[in-house]
Scaffold this motif. Structure first.
Motif, PDB file in Angstrom:
ATOM      1  N   SER A  81      -9.270   3.773  -3.825  1.00 47.72           N
ATOM      2  CA  SER A  81      -8.430   4.016  -2.655  1.00 47.72           C
ATOM      3  C   SER A  81      -9.293   3.816  -1.423  1.00 47.72           C
ATOM      4  CB  SER A  81      -7.883   5.443  -2.656  1.00 47.72           C
ATOM      5  OG  SER A  81      -7.040   5.647  -3.759  1.00 47.72           O
TER       6      SER A  81
ATOM      7  N   GLN B 282       0.840  -1.194   0.000  1.00 50.55           N
ATOM      8  CA  GLN B 282       0.000   0.000   0.000  1.00 50.55           C
ATOM      9  C   GLN B 282       0.877   1.247   0.000  1.00 50.55           C
ATOM     10  OE1 GLN B 282      -2.658  -0.753   3.380  1.00 50.55           O
ATOM     11  NE2 GLN B 282      -4.264  -1.079   1.852  1.00 50.55           N
TER      12      GLN B 282
ATOM     13  N   ARG C  52      -2.446  -1.111 -10.016  1.00 49.93           N
ATOM     14  CA  ARG C  52      -3.035  -0.684  -8.749  1.00 49.93           C
ATOM     15  C   ARG C  52      -4.521  -0.957  -8.777  1.00 49.93           C
ATOM     16  NH1 ARG C  52      -5.025   5.418  -8.461  1.00 49.93           N
ATOM     17  NH2 ARG C  52      -6.270   4.362  -6.930  1.00 49.93           N
TER      18      ARG C  52
ATOM     19  N   THR D 277      -3.607   0.396  -3.192  1.00 50.85           N
ATOM     20  CA  THR D 277      -2.933  -0.902  -3.198  1.00 50.85           C
ATOM     21  C   THR D 277      -2.325  -1.104  -4.575  1.00 50.85           C
ATOM     22  OG1 THR D 277      -4.484  -1.809  -1.583  1.00 50.85           O
ATOM     23  CG2 THR D 277      -3.193  -3.391  -2.861  1.00 50.85           C
TER      24      THR D 277
ATOM     25  N   LEU E 118      -5.277   5.318   1.086  1.00 45.55           N
ATOM     26  CA  LEU E 118      -4.252   4.366   0.667  1.00 45.55           C
ATOM     27  C   LEU E 118      -4.631   3.704  -0.657  1.00 45.55           C
ATOM     28  CD1 LEU E 118      -3.576   2.538   4.049  1.00 45.55           C
ATOM     29  CD2 LEU E 118      -2.121   4.247   2.949  1.00 45.55           C
TER      30      LEU E 118
END
Length: 96
Positions: A45, A9, A41, A51, A49
């Motif tokens: 979010s 993350q 990704r 990922t 964050l």
């Protein structure tokens, strides 16, 4: 042969800086090993964050160690929210 999947993350405010470092690292690894890395990704979010996942398909022996050293040298952990998680997968042999 094996495929490596590395997920982690990153805080949204570090995403641009981290992307530059990861793409540079991947370009160097591709030039030196012939691997074709990918950077992905998740579309959403959560709590500020993102990922991310790096994918390194069809890598040879010792590549995971080479990647870990390159990630350390690039200072990737200084921009991630937590550690980098490495998963290794291999192809199943075909049925006879």
């Amino acid at each position: 042969m094996k495929d490596l999947y590395i997920y982690y993350q990153v805080k949204e405010e570090h995403a641009q800086a981290l992307e530059a470092r990861v793409r540079s690292l991947q370009a160097k690894l591709a030039a030196g090993s012939g691997v074709s890395p990918q950077l992905k990704r998740r579309p959403e979010s959560r709590d500020g964050l993102q990922t991310w996942m790096e994918i390194y398909p069809v890598v040879g022996e010792g590549f995971a160690e080479q990647l870990a050293a390159a990630a350390d040298e690039a200072g990737l952990l200084s921009l991630t929210a937590g550690g980098r998680h490495v998963e290794i997968f291999m192809d199943l042999p075909p049925c006879a």
